[in-house]
Enzyme design. Structure first.
Site, PDB file in Angstrom:
ATOM      1  N   ASP A 274      -4.159  10.226 -27.042  1.00  0.00           N
ATOM      2  CA  ASP A 274      -5.549   9.789 -26.860  1.00  0.00           C
ATOM      3  C   ASP A 274      -5.509   8.322 -26.433  1.00  0.00           C
ATOM      4  O   ASP A 274      -4.471   7.654 -26.517  1.00  0.00           O
ATOM      5  CB  ASP A 274      -6.361  10.016 -28.136  1.00  0.00           C
ATOM      6  CG  ASP A 274      -7.864  10.104 -27.851  1.00  0.00           C
ATOM      7  OD1 ASP A 274      -8.286   9.779 -26.723  1.00  0.00           O
ATOM      8  OD2 ASP A 274      -8.624  10.492 -28.767  1.00  0.00           O
TER       9      ASP A 274
ATOM     10  N   ASP B 165     -12.495   7.315 -21.933  1.00  0.00           N
ATOM     11  CA  ASP B 165     -13.885   7.726 -21.771  1.00  0.00           C
ATOM     12  C   ASP B 165     -14.763   6.787 -22.588  1.00  0.00           C
ATOM     13  O   ASP B 165     -14.274   6.065 -23.458  1.00  0.00           O
ATOM     14  CB  ASP B 165     -14.067   9.195 -22.200  1.00  0.00           C
ATOM     15  CG  ASP B 165     -13.441   9.511 -23.549  1.00  0.00           C
ATOM     16  OD1 ASP B 165     -12.343   8.983 -23.852  1.00  0.00           O
ATOM     17  OD2 ASP B 165     -14.028  10.275 -24.332  1.00  0.00           O
TER      18      ASP B 165
ATOM     19  N   CYS C  34      -5.217  27.358 -54.862  1.00  0.00           N
ATOM     20  CA  CYS C  34      -4.442  27.565 -53.638  1.00  0.00           C
ATOM     21  C   CYS C  34      -3.004  27.846 -54.037  1.00  0.00           C
ATOM     22  O   CYS C  34      -2.517  27.323 -55.035  1.00  0.00           O
ATOM     23  CB  CYS C  34      -4.519  26.280 -52.801  1.00  0.00           C
ATOM     24  SG  CYS C  34      -3.363  26.210 -51.428  1.00  0.00           S
TER      25      CYS C  34
HETATM   26  N1  GUN Z   1     -11.699  11.466 -30.578  1.00  0.00           N
HETATM   27  C1  GUN Z   1     -12.851  11.860 -31.192  1.00  0.00           C
HETATM   28  N2  GUN Z   1     -13.899  11.758 -30.335  1.00  0.00           N
HETATM   29  C2  GUN Z   1     -13.412  11.310 -29.170  1.00  0.00           C
HETATM   30  C3  GUN Z   1     -14.012  11.023 -27.890  1.00  0.00           C
HETATM   31  O1  GUN Z   1     -15.217  11.174 -27.675  1.00  0.00           O
HETATM   32  N3  GUN Z   1     -13.166  10.586 -26.903  1.00  0.00           N
HETATM   33  C4  GUN Z   1     -11.807  10.417 -27.110  1.00  0.00           C
HETATM   34  N4  GUN Z   1     -11.054  10.007 -26.109  1.00  0.00           N
HETATM   35  N5  GUN Z   1     -11.229  10.690 -28.299  1.00  0.00           N
HETATM   36  C5  GUN Z   1     -12.030  11.125 -29.304  1.00  0.00           C
HETATM   37 ZN    ZN Z   2      -2.390  24.091 -51.467  1.00  0.00          ZN
END
Ligand code: GUN
Ligand code: ZN
Length: 566
Positions: free
Chosen positions: A88, A123, A273
């Site tokens: 990201d 973005d 769990c």
């Molecule tokens: N992670 C959570 N939301 C977003 C988003 O809108 N854009 C990006 N690039 N990463 C994210």
């Molecule tokens: Zn567990």
């Protein structure tokens, strides 16, 4: 490349090839924060079966030491992970940590340099309360940045983030514009604040708007989702990929994830769990652990729940009971149930295009929202095709021709308080009603003098002959008529068709070979699960089969099988 292999509700199972790796979707990319790794990538692979991880290039780039290591070793060595890595860009940190500036070109180049498999442009994060004008400006800037990134990212996968805030018309415009740039993944952004505040109905509206306007050929990622409680619902409305730091963020706050919500560790008297960590631990001891060890314990449990849910969802898709799972999960929170109810009510028509025309598994009535299930809607529509004097009543379908008593969904729906009606029918009545139901009004007239072979064991129709020619069989699970080529000839004009123009491929198909989507041209509006005839370029029927894909998908997809043969 994306290859659909199975489906249910509005969801699908695909093989997604990223470089040399195959990821089975729906799936989750676990967020690795190089600054805080309660579980290592190696453990994720070995103990949890993770197929893809996601990390943040902004965080790596910001810390000089991490940056130098990543540049020197490459990302895969740096994280000790040989599978695909999604990076990201730091957009989310601009939202969550108030980071002011990220160089959009520099960070894309950085992702490329360190060897990311899937690169995300910067973005512009759109907030739920941004005005339309602001959301539009952010969307246009996002589109410009994706375009710029596509120019430099040609031998890697590129993410196309979809912004647009709460404005569905802007989301639609974003999908159209971003799709033109041809990224390799579509990621729906700006939705974390909605999930954090349980605004699931608005979340669903955004996702469905995007799904309606994106091609079928690329995976759709729900950015920052999230909680295992949501995965089934989000899969059922078409999300292929999730990512989340939730396992770790919850662990930092002593949160114990379950598919029905998060429980504070200190509220637990026992672990509900039996994952490998919970089954070996006593809650009293865990509460006494120092914070870092407690965090590791909780992160592991949270990951087990997360991966278990992904497997449960894929299992439900294969069993064709994803809606049943979603309905169960929706009971976790009233706003989730409300979102499901409205999604079914508002988008039944869209869902119908994605939904099987019949299923192997029973339809369970499990609450008011069941009444809006697309299977029921289709049944009510198709019932109009069948003329019959003798009918029985079964809610929610109303009056049903007796011949359809064992046909999906009438015979397979389990409605509490509605006893199974005792109906006497003749095989002829059953066969006529079934053929009309599947292929339209009075189609059954074409089958006047057929011979129906009855199974001695079940008393039900097994095969259908004309003289000694087999015209088809009745499938036991759903009561549907499955025509042979000879049967399909009689159904001409009524049975839907796909065409294979390539003579060589047509030859292979006529000898029983697989029908790959790449060679198929649909000649009708086709739904998943319909019995269709396959014709060659001269319109000669060369085969029959059951569709896995709808006609729109057939037009778009390049990989995999379109029609299942028997
Ligand atoms: N992670 C959570 N939301 C977003 C988003 O809108 N854009 C990006 N690039 N990463 C994210
Ligand atoms: Zn567990």
């Amino acid at each position: 490349m994306l290859e659909p292999v199975d489906r249910d509700a509005g969801g699908r199972i695909c093989k997604w090839t990223v470089d040399k790796h195959i990821i089975h979707t729906p799936n989750i990319a676990i967020v690795i924060n190089p600054n805080n790794m309660p579980v290592t990538p190696l453990e994720l692979k070995k103990d949890f079966g993770a197929e893809i991880i996601i990390t943040n290039s902004y965080i790596i780039n910001k810390h000089e030491e991490l940056k130098q290591q990543a540049l020197k070793q490459g990302l895969h060595k740096f994280l000790n992970w040989s599978g695909p890595i999604y990076t990201d860009s730091g957009t989310f940190q601009m939202y969550s940590q108030g980071v002011k500036t990220i160089d959009p070109i520099g960070i894309v180049e950085f992702q490329k340099t360190i060897g990311s498999n899937i690169v995300t442009p910067v973005d512009v994060f759109t907030f739920p309360d941004d005005t339309a004008a602001v959301a539009k400006r952010k969307l246009n800037e996002t589109v410009r940045r994706i375009m710029a990134a596509r120019k430099s990212i040609s031998d890697r996968y590129l993410v196309g983030p979809i912004q647009g805030g709460m404005y569905l018309d802007l989301r639609k415009a974003a999908c159209k514009k971003v799709a033109k740039i041809q990224p390799d993944v579509f990621a729906i952004g700006g939705i974390v604040p909605l999930m954090e505040s349980y605004r699931f109905d608005e979340l669903a509206e955004i996702i469905i708007t995007c799904k309606k306007n994106l091609p079928f050929t690329k995976p759709v990622h729900a950015f920052g989702a999230g909680h295992p409680m949501l995965f089934a619902f989000l899969t059922a409305i078409g999300c292929d990929l999730f990512d989340s730091a939730m396992y770790s963020l919850a662990a930092q706050r002593d949160g114990y994830l379950t598919t029905s919500g998060t429980i504070p560790l200190f509220d637990l008297q026992e672990f509900p769990c039996s994952c490998p960590v919970c089954s070996k631990a006593d809650v009293i001891d865990i509460k006494k652990l120092p914070k870092p060890e407690r965090e590791v314990f909780l992160a592991k449990h949270n990951l087990y729940v997360t991966f278990q849910e992904m497997r449960a969802i894929r299992t439900a898709i294969r069993g064709q009971w994803l809606w049943e799972l979603v309905q169960e999960r929706a009971r976790a929170h009233p706003t989730l149930l409300e979102a499901l109810h409205w999604t079914l009510a508002r988008h039944a028509k869209w869902l119908l295009n994605l939904e099987w025309v019949s299923k192997r598994s029973a339809l369970f009535w499990s609450g008011e929202e069941s009444g809006h299930r697309p299977e029921i809607l289709r049944a009510l529509e198709w019932l109009k095709r069948v003329k019959s004097k003798r009918k029985f009543t079964k809610p929610p379908f109303g009056k049903i021709p007796v011949g359809l008593k064992s046909v999906y969904p009438f015979g397979q729906s389990i409605i509490p308080g509605v006893p199974e009606p005792k109906i006497k029918t003749t095989p002829k009545e059953i066969f006529s009603a079934t053929v009309d139901y599947q292929f339209g009004n009075s189609t059954s007239k074409r089958f006047k003098d057929v011979r129906l072979e009855i199974s001695r064991r079940t008393g039900r129709i097994r095969r259908v002959y004309k003289d000694n020619t087999l015209l088809g069989t009745i499938r036991p699970a759903d009561g549907f008529f499955v025509p042979t080529i000879e049967g399909a000839k009689i159904l001409k004009g009524k049975i839907k068709k796909v065409k294979i123009t390539d003579p060589e491929v047509a030859g292979i198909v006529s000898r029983g070979g697989s029908v790959f989507v790449k060679f198929v041209k649909p000649l009708d509006v086709i739904f998943p699960g319909e019995e269709v005839s396959i014709v060659d370029k001269n319109n000669k029927i060369i085969g029959v089969g059951q569709t896995l894909l709808n006609s729109e998908e057939m037009k778009q997809l390049k990989r995999g099988v379109a029609i299942v043969r028997r």
